[in-house]
Design a protein around this motif. Structure first.
Motif, mmCIF file in Angstrom:
data_model
loop_
_atom_site.group_PDB
_atom_site.id
_atom_site.type_symbol
_atom_site.label_atom_id
_atom_site.label_comp_id
_atom_site.label_asym_id
_atom_site.label_seq_id
_atom_site.Cartn_x
_atom_site.Cartn_y
_atom_site.Cartn_z
ATOM 1 N N LEU B 326 106.396 -41.613 -23.349
ATOM 2 C CA LEU B 326 105.655 -40.499 -22.750
ATOM 3 C C LEU B 326 104.451 -41.056 -21.995
ATOM 4 O O LEU B 326 103.998 -42.170 -22.269
ATOM 5 N N LEU B 330 99.739 -39.018 -24.748
ATOM 6 C CA LEU B 330 100.548 -38.017 -25.464
ATOM 7 C C LEU B 330 101.045 -38.604 -26.787
ATOM 8 O O LEU B 330 101.391 -39.772 -26.879
ATOM 9 N N GLU B 386 106.824 -30.342 -21.490
ATOM 10 C CA GLU B 386 106.027 -29.738 -20.415
ATOM 11 C C GLU B 386 104.761 -29.116 -20.966
ATOM 12 O O GLU B 386 103.690 -29.226 -20.379
ATOM 13 N N LEU B 389 102.323 -31.808 -21.756
ATOM 14 C CA LEU B 389 101.725 -32.339 -20.539
ATOM 15 C C LEU B 389 100.714 -31.361 -19.955
ATOM 16 O O LEU B 389 99.701 -31.758 -19.375
#
Lengths: 405, 405
Positions: B326, B330, B386, B389
């Motif tokens: 990632l 993260l 998502e 993020l």
């Protein structure tokens, strides 16, 4: 070449397994092994179990499975302790192991640091000596009497000890069993000294005379581990044993088991469970008891008939072994050389001692030969014994004759 | 309570096995396990083998057997190395183990003293970390690149090291494979530094693209051990693996094996040998390769379709795993919480690192789900990614929705 780990210094292959190679010659009558009698193996029942398990649960029988073991098998074991021994054992207290040899390795791994004092019976089980030795304990050994360990010596040995390892029923190698009184006294000593207790009970189901006794574990589950196995009551080829233990001990055993082999064979566990479920297990075990009882009595009768009177032999109430003590000064290793030349074998006792003693002792296995073979083997062995007692000239004469045979 | 052995301090159950318990819920799509696909298990063939073995050799299939393993099985394995890899392997160089997890434990027991420097790939196989950690090595880890370990880092790490442990083909967890050039370079470095080499090859038969490569062991058998297993090419429920090693190393492994569990299951070994003998093994393995290749491509296609573009994913040529990295910052452990709430699971990568890094990595298993399930699971995971993020608010919104689902 880089160095091996220090724990491998002096580590040797099992002396017994090496003797077994010598006795592969079919003309040798071997009392050296510790093999269950294959006549007792439930071959047809296992074949039926295999068909049923693979037809009904093939994918799970062949897949990875939980480290703790197959739940229905753990439940069966716990239930049997409740029904047969009146013990309060929860299935969560059972860890399935890859034979009880693995249980010894896991126990040592979880409990023993290098130099920790570990107390053992004298004579003591060779497989435990092997498993523990790789963790480099400081051995202490306590003489076994007819009814259990010498309590004074045990009291002394337990002071500051990490663990006491004992085979409390029909011990390997001696055939001796702790009496009820001795069990209570041992539990009391363990409680006083506060060390771990590892009770190995591979032969407990194989009592052919006397009254059944619950394991010492029943009186003292705290800080204790009890080992069992299907090797002597189903078949050893499965490598299926178990540990009974609680709480933090069990938690650590599971971690060590996961690192050691993830889990014991899924199919093996399901097969044996199915065999136990679909057959009359009591009748099966009763047949093994009857068989071994008859073979033990046959060996005792042959010994009474043939052996010189100053050879002392134990009187087992179950299990697979007799233990003989020769008059002082005689060496069972020397006797073995003569015996092998005369086509009979046994295990010299010294391997079962961690203090270098036991030279004049030997182990005789009676589970794996019929009465006629036992008598012939004991007769051959008696001739070798007589020669040893008569001195060097007689030994050499017999050795020459053996080599011509 | 008496003290446990120091080696158990900090020892924990496998994080993966704990995740697997969470994913027992059948509505969870799990990419967390490392299970072979049960559709590939030869259930009917094993049932036929069981009938034949028990009918023809029931007593020996259920009896104790040699520590080294069942001779015809050892011969089969040696022959296959000769035929498939052109390697000169003698059956006497093969020790059958209770799964290759046991091989890791035995290797550590025989080779590693406390504090010995042991070199591992980064990321490295969790089962090896677990097995070795109980022997308390000093870990060193070397980053894996696309085509094998970083050679400069490996050269540095090997200085004074006791052992290098490597999964050279389709590694667990990364899916990466050492190139031919890298294999030669690694063999050269090993020879220069003179340390032990433990090459683990559980997935070597499962190549679905690219050209086959012999193990590094083929270039450097001295001071080396090569591990194999039937878990991925027959079935893991048998617990059948093996070690290839020579001379003094093999001698010590046999001693350690004897102390660890006497021998691996007799029936299991005879069943698998019979299965190999009576069936078209090449066709069987080809089916597994085709299956896993298709599932790997399905997962890659789903990832290309659904995942945010800044997630990097490896491109395996075989085996069972993909590895994702990632964007920095993260946490895959945080992602897992969100994912489990959305009924999809994977293994966070940190468990595969011995230096505390790897927080932003994760392992995805593709061997055990069909293409449609894979697509749905990757779609769910992409939504969680998502949200991660996009930041805290998006995560909380998605968590709330997940909990309502």
């Amino acid at each position: 070449m880089p160095q091996f780990a220090a724990r491998m210094q002096g580590a040797q292959r099992s002396f017994i397994r090496e003797i077994l190679k010598v006795t592969a010659d079919p003309s040798v009558i071997s009392f050296a092994g510790g093999l269950p009698n294959p006549a007792s193996f439930p071959v047809a029942e296992i074949a039926a179990a295999a068909q049923a398990v693979l037809a009904e649960s093939g994918a799970s029988a062949l897949q990875y499975s939980p480290t703790e073991g197959y739940k229905p098998l753990r439940e069966w074991i716990a239930r049997r302790y409740r029904q047969k021994k009146g013990m309060d054992v929860d299935p969560a207290d059972i860890l399935i192991t890859t034979g009880s040899q693995q249980a010894l390795d896991l126990a040592a791994k979880v409990l023993v640091d290098e130099g920790d004092p570990v107390v053992l019976e004298k004579p003591g089980y060779l497989g435990a000596i092997q498993a523990f030795s790789l963790y480099r304990p400081g051995w202490r050994s306590v003489p076994l009497r007819e009814d259990g360990p010498d309590l004074e010596a045990l009291d002394e040995a337990l002071a500051g000890a990490k663990l006491f390892y004992a085979v409390t029923s029909f011990q390997n190698p001696s055939g001796l069993t702790y009496s009820a009184a001795r069990r209570t006294a041992v539990a009391e000593l363990l409680r006083r000294h506060g060390c771990f207790f590892l009770e190995d009970d591979p032969y407990g189901e194989l009592r052919f005379s006397g009254a059944d006794l619950p394991p010492v574990y029943a009186q003292r589950p705290e800080n204790s581990l009890l080992l069992g196995t299907f090797s002597k009551i189903a078949a050893p080829g499965f490598r299926l044993g178990w540990i009974v233990a609680q709480g933090e001990i069990m938690e650590r055993l599971v971690i060590a088991k996961q690192a050691a082999d993830l889990h014991t064979g899924s199919l093996d566990q399901m097969l044996v469970h199915r065999f136990l479920r679909d057959n009359d297990f009591e009748a099966h075990v009763a047949r093994i008891r009857t068989l071994y009882g008859a073979q033990c009595r046959a060996m005792q009768a042959s010994i009474a008939r043939h052996f010189p009177k100053d050879v002392a032999v134990t009187r087992p109430e179950g299990g697979m072994f007799l233990w003989a003590t020769l008059p002082g000064g005689l060496s069972s290793l020397e006797l073995l050389k003569l015996a092998v030349a005369h086509k009979v074998a046994f295990v010299p006792g010294a391997a079962f001692f961690v203090d270098g003693s036991g030279e004049n002792t030997l182990r005789l296995n009676y589970s794996n030969a019929d009465a006629a073979t036992i008598d012939e083997g004991i007769r051959r062995l008696a001739r070798c014994l007589e020669a040893c007692l008569a001195g060097r000239d007689a030994v050499e004469t017999l050795l020459e004759r053996g080599c011509q045979a």
